[in-house]
Write a protein that holds these residues in place. Structure first.
Motif, PDB file in Angstrom:
ATOM      1  N   GLU A 161       1.070  -1.226  -0.143  1.00  0.00           N
ATOM      2  CA  GLU A 161      -0.145  -0.074   0.118  1.00  0.00           C
ATOM      3  C   GLU A 161       0.921   1.284   0.195  1.00  0.00           C
ATOM      4  N   ALA A 162       2.041   1.316   0.587  1.00  0.00           N
ATOM      5  CA  ALA A 162       3.100   2.194   0.751  1.00  0.00           C
ATOM      6  C   ALA A 162       3.378   2.607  -0.475  1.00  0.00           C
ATOM      7  N   GLU A 163       3.867   1.567  -1.309  1.00  0.00           N
ATOM      8  CA  GLU A 163       4.493   1.762  -2.872  1.00  0.00           C
ATOM      9  C   GLU A 163       3.467   2.412  -3.778  1.00  0.00           C
ATOM     10  N   ARG A 164       2.250   1.883  -3.540  1.00  0.00           N
ATOM     11  CA  ARG A 164       0.869   2.088  -4.348  1.00  0.00           C
ATOM     12  C   ARG A 164       0.834   3.755  -4.140  1.00  0.00           C
ATOM     13  N   ALA A 165       0.917   3.957  -2.892  1.00  0.00           N
ATOM     14  CA  ALA A 165       0.577   5.365  -2.477  1.00  0.00           C
ATOM     15  C   ALA A 165       1.682   6.279  -3.128  1.00  0.00           C
ATOM     16  N   PRO A 174      -3.825  16.415  -5.573  1.00  0.00           N
ATOM     17  CA  PRO A 174      -5.209  16.261  -4.889  1.00  0.00           C
ATOM     18  C   PRO A 174      -4.902  16.164  -3.471  1.00  0.00           C
ATOM     19  N   ASP A 175      -5.364  16.490  -2.453  1.00  0.00           N
ATOM     20  CA  ASP A 175      -5.377  16.655  -1.049  1.00  0.00           C
ATOM     21  C   ASP A 175      -5.468  14.694  -0.537  1.00  0.00           C
ATOM     22  N   GLU A 176      -6.266  14.359  -1.373  1.00  0.00           N
ATOM     23  CA  GLU A 176      -6.279  12.811  -0.504  1.00  0.00           C
ATOM     24  C   GLU A 176      -5.238  11.992  -1.483  1.00  0.00           C
ATOM     25  N   VAL A 177      -4.587  12.388  -2.464  1.00  0.00           N
ATOM     26  CA  VAL A 177      -3.458  11.580  -2.785  1.00  0.00           C
ATOM     27  C   VAL A 177      -2.098  12.098  -1.993  1.00  0.00           C
ATOM     28  N   TRP A 178      -2.007  13.145  -1.424  1.00  0.00           N
ATOM     29  CA  TRP A 178      -1.168  13.610  -0.394  1.00  0.00           C
ATOM     30  C   TRP A 178      -1.361  12.718   0.922  1.00  0.00           C
ATOM     31  N   ARG A 226      -2.944   9.872   1.423  1.00  0.00           N
ATOM     32  CA  ARG A 226      -2.449   8.393   1.225  1.00  0.00           C
ATOM     33  C   ARG A 226      -1.053   8.307   1.195  1.00  0.00           C
ATOM     34  N   ALA A 227      -0.265   9.093   0.891  1.00  0.00           N
ATOM     35  CA  ALA A 227       1.332   9.040   0.720  1.00  0.00           C
ATOM     36  C   ALA A 227       1.748   9.422   2.420  1.00  0.00           C
ATOM     37  N   GLU A 287      10.363  13.119   6.777  1.00  0.00           N
ATOM     38  CA  GLU A 287      11.564  12.901   6.310  1.00  0.00           C
ATOM     39  C   GLU A 287      11.455  11.945   4.871  1.00  0.00           C
ATOM     40  N   GLN A 288      10.727  11.071   5.010  1.00  0.00           N
ATOM     41  CA  GLN A 288      10.683  10.250   3.885  1.00  0.00           C
ATOM     42  C   GLN A 288       9.928  10.973   2.740  1.00  0.00           C
TER      43      GLN A 288
END
Length: 157
Positions: free
Chosen positions: A85-89, A108-112, A114-115, A122-123
């Protein structure tokens, strides 16, 4: 195919490229997972059609132990079951940021969000910097028509 310019043979261009590459090394030294870094670099390069970067990041990912299945499915990550899920984000953020001109509101805010759910501050800084770095590298290489196929893993370390 030959490159339009040999930037390392032009003193002023060589200085700029060396400084630019040092930024890339900082991203490599960041806390962003290496697999994420290589796969995101590959995805951004696929979107931008940068053959030399696709060559580089497929080989670097393989040299780092990434499987051929995960490397080969990056272009179709939404339908692939081999990514976390992290890689997909990270892929989603990379695509939105790379195609920023296509979206009226930017990322978009929802994309941010999710990441941000998967990566610490830091990441996230490293991920955003990587995306910007790759977009710049892709544009330099595409404009200068850098040929692909000869890259050796670790070549720029």
């Amino acid at each position: 195919m030959n490159a339009r310019l040999d930037v390392f043979a032009i003193p002023s261009a060589g200085k700029v490229i060396k400084q630019f590459m040092s930024l890339g090394r900082l991203v490599v030294e960041s806390p962003l997972p290496a697999a994420t870094r290589e796969l995101v670099s590959l995805r951004v390069s696929q979107i931008n059609g940068c053959a030399v970067c696709i060559d580089m990041h497929t080989k670097e990912a393989a040299a780092a132990g990434e499987t051929s299945v995960r490397i080969n499915l990056v272009a179709a990550w939404r339908e692939a079951t081999v990514y976390t899920e992290a890689e997909r984000a990270a892929f989603e953020l990379a695509e939105q940021a790379t195609r920023i001109a296509d979206g009226a509101g930017g990322v978009p805010d929802e994309v941010w969000e999710r990441a941000a759910k998967h990566y610490d501050k830091e990441q996230l800084v490293a991920l955003v910097t990587l995306i910007a770095f790759m977009n710049t590298a892709n544009r330099l290489n595409v404009v200068l028509q850098q040929p692909a196929g000869d890259y050796q893993p670790g070549q720029f370390k």
